[in-house]
Write an enzyme that holds these catalytic residues in place. Sequence first.
Site, short mmCIF file in Angstrom:
data_model
loop_
_atom_site.label_atom_id
_atom_site.label_comp_id
_atom_site.label_asym_id
_atom_site.label_seq_id
_atom_site.Cartn_x
_atom_site.Cartn_y
_atom_site.Cartn_z
N CYS A 156 32.37 16.36 -1.74
CA CYS A 156 32.15 17.65 -1.06
C CYS A 156 33.02 17.76 0.20
O CYS A 156 32.81 17.02 1.17
CB CYS A 156 30.67 17.77 -0.73
SG CYS A 156 30.25 19.12 0.39
N CYS A 165 31.13 18.61 3.41
CA CYS A 165 30.35 17.43 3.82
C CYS A 165 31.22 16.48 4.63
O CYS A 165 30.79 15.94 5.65
CB CYS A 165 29.78 16.70 2.60
SG CYS A 165 28.66 17.68 1.58
#
Length: 152
Positions: A74, A77
Amino acid sequence: MKKTIAFLMLAFSLTGSIYAQTEDQDKTDEEQGKVIRMNKEMFVDDVFDYTTGSTDWKYKGEKPAVIDFYATWCGPCRMISPILKSLAKEYKDQIVVYKVDTDKEKELSAAMGIQSLPTVVFIPKIGQPQIIVGAADKATFKRAIEEVLLKK
């Protein structure tokens, strides 16, 4: 054919290099004790035992907590990871910061209702957890820490 094989070898070597850098960064965080990797057992022992079926939230921790539900693939993230690391250092005596890899902790992620990444959960000593879904800047996270976790 040779170009395809060379391209695949290059792609695999780059992927491995990126993965190794991510793992090294996580090990550094653990060694410094700033951001703690959390699994289901730690969550049940230190945060909340959802396995009992109880819906009555009662936080078990001694300090308010921030839990970053993330995945290694991600991009957002990875963007917030250094911010949370910085905040863990800045608030080291007041809060604890955890990170949960949703790919490795699917049951825990499902129990917490995680549907989008990143999801950052702010857990005060008393009261209900609050969440921020998606990447946010440092000022937003600081405001959440001050208003949700450290309010007096």
